[in-house]
Design an enzyme around this catalytic site. Structure first.
Site, short mmCIF file in Angstrom:
data_model
loop_
_atom_site.label_atom_id
_atom_site.label_comp_id
_atom_site.label_asym_id
_atom_site.label_seq_id
_atom_site.Cartn_x
_atom_site.Cartn_y
_atom_site.Cartn_z
N CYS A 1 0.80 -1.23 0.00
CA CYS A 1 0.00 0.00 0.00
C CYS A 1 0.83 1.27 0.00
CB CYS A 1 -0.96 0.00 1.19
SG CYS A 1 -2.03 -1.45 1.19
N HIS B 1 -2.33 8.25 6.14
CA HIS B 1 -2.58 6.92 5.58
C HIS B 1 -3.90 6.36 6.12
CE1 HIS B 1 -1.66 3.10 3.73
NE2 HIS B 1 -1.77 2.47 4.89
N GLU C 1 0.41 5.95 13.37
CA GLU C 1 0.82 7.05 12.51
C GLU C 1 0.80 8.38 13.25
OE1 GLU C 1 -0.55 9.08 8.24
OE2 GLU C 1 -1.72 7.43 9.12
N LYS D 1 -9.32 8.29 2.94
CA LYS D 1 -9.81 6.92 2.72
C LYS D 1 -11.21 6.72 3.32
CE LYS D 1 -5.32 4.57 2.41
NZ LYS D 1 -4.42 5.69 2.71
N HIS E 1 -9.81 2.25 0.51
CA HIS E 1 -8.35 2.08 0.44
C HIS E 1 -7.99 1.52 -0.94
CE1 HIS E 1 -4.29 1.41 1.24
NE2 HIS E 1 -4.34 0.57 2.25
N PHE F 1 1.89 -3.39 3.87
CA PHE F 1 2.27 -4.70 4.39
C PHE F 1 3.75 -4.95 4.08
CE2 PHE F 1 -2.11 -7.07 4.31
CZ PHE F 1 -2.54 -6.27 5.35
#
Length: 426
Positions: free
Chosen positions: A173, A313, A324, A345, A350, A414
């Site tokens: 991502c 994010h 974050e 998002k 996403h 990931f």
């Protein structure tokens, strides 16, 4: 200025997303706080634990001729649509170096960097079904060039005539943001004068939906699709899968000035790190993210006092959203108090490898229009989020109208990939 330290600017933007078929309609949807998430109505969705997703607002076949579309995976279709818009928005026409080109860019000084986290997964899975059900001879001869992860980038390179280099970062991502960071370095170090860069993804398919669902990574709020993606809300239960593409045209400031181009923003630079913590779980204290943020500050002339906006994010997962914000607080301290943090998002879902591209478009437009989009669906703000950041909720917020201001776009993937991009008004 030396060829290894050239100023890089954004001169074109393009997008196709769950909120609109172009950058303008996408931006309008973001500012309005519109959700692009809907119920999945396909037959295959009936047995899924997750039955919601954010499909693009405009289907590619409404834009791309069918004969061309048949040779492209859906992810490449999205990338071509966004790239063509960005290319034209930057003031270019035709393929660089050809007779119908406007002659404003040397193809040997033109690059393309388009990322995808998963690549042509729908082509791969659909053609495997064809093989099983109809036999070897019915498998499309276009399968391999369609399923390759570099297919979107290669096709965008062909679209514009790029010869300085065509690249495809794959870092889950964080892929789209890493593509833009790579493009910035191509220009800064003198490899190219212009680079078309961004991300794309098309993974709304039974297998990825089932796999992410069984990981407990996705929201199962099937009864309320538009309220399912809810970053920072205490009841958040996972991300909502989206699809689409966001692309920007990056250019050396000198090259842009020489051709009289409109400039949206300066692309200040990137910060990159890796967690080395877990293949899917974020490091809970945000140490890797903090390292990426510090790397950004150490490698650029960005002043923390300039930063007024962060496109976070924030996927709507319990652990990731807060990690974050902790990292932002750790690196910036009291300066983080004046960051208007938006989690777009909540509206687009996403887009996986496409997220960094779309959210860079949003960050650039936030600076250009001096307005931060809202984070929607936050009914009960997580106390840890409230303690660490100023979340833009409910409606868009005006940003300072005087002076130069900067925005960050955070992307994490990931494998522990962390990428932070910085843009600054001009």
């Amino acid at each position: 200025m030396s060829p290894t330290n050239r100023t890089v600017v954004v001169t074109g933007i393009g997008a196709t997303t769950p909120l609109g078929g172009d950058a303008a309609s996408t931006w309008e949807g973001l500012v309005a706080g519109k959700s692009g998430v809907k119920a999945l109505t396909e037959e295959w969705a009936a047995d899924q634990a997750v039955r919601i997703a954010a499909r693009v607002a405009v289907e590619p076949l409404e834009v791309i001729p069918r004969p061309q579309a048949r040779k492209l995976d859906r992810s490449a279709q999205f990338a071509l649509i966004a790239a063509k818009e960005a290319w034209q928005d930057a003031g270019f026409s035709g393929k660089a170096g050809e007779a119908d080109s406007d002659g404003k860019v040397d193809p040997d000084r033109l690059g393309a960097v388009i990322a995808s986290g998963i690549g042509g997964v729908t082509t791969l899975l659909d053609q495997y079904d064809v093989l099983k059900e109809k036999g070897v001879r019915r498998v499309s001869p276009h399968t391999v060039p369609m399923l390759m992860p570099n297919s979107p980038s290669a096709n965008v390179g062909l679209l514009v005539g790029a010869r300085a280099g065509v690249h495809t970062p794959v870092s889950a991502c964080a892929s789209g943001a890493e593509a833009i960071g790579y493009a910035i370095e191509m220009i800064r170090t003198g490899r190219a004068d212009v680079v078309v860069a961004g991300g794309t993804e098309a993974a709304i398919h039974p297998l990825p939906i089932a796999a992410f669902g069984n990981m407990m990574a996705m929201s199962k709020n099937n009864d309320d699709p538009q309220g399912a993606s809810r970053p920072y809300d205490v009841a958040r239960d996972g991300f909502v899968m989206g699809e689409g593409s966001g692309v920007i045209v990056l250019e050396s400031a000198e090259h842009a000035a020489n051709r009289g181009a409109r400039v949206y923003a300066e692309a200040v630079g990137q910060g990159i790190s890796a967690d080395s913590h877990d293949i899917v779980q974020p490091e809970p204290e945000g140490r890797g993210i903090a390292h990426a943020l510090q790397n950004l500050l150490d490698s650029t002339d960005l002043n923390p006092a300039e930063i007024v906006h962060v496109n976070a994010h924030a996927t709507s997962t319990p652990a990731g959203d807060v990690a974050e914000l902790k990292a932002l607080r750790k690196v910036f301290g009291d300066d983080a108090d004046h960051f208007a943090v938006s989690a777009t998002k909540s509206m687009t879902g996403h887009l996986l490898g496409g997220a960094g591209g779309v959210e860079s478009v949003a960050a650039v437009l936030a600076l250009y229009h001096r307005i931060a989009p809202p984070t929607i669906n936050v009914e009960h703000l997580d106390p840890e989020a409230e303690a660490n950041a100023d979340i833009v909720r409910g409606e868009a917020r005006k940003l300072p109208v005087e002076g130069r201001i900067a925005a960050l776009n955070d992307s994490f993937g990931f494998g522990g990939h962390n990428v932070v991009l910085a843009f600054r008004s001009v």
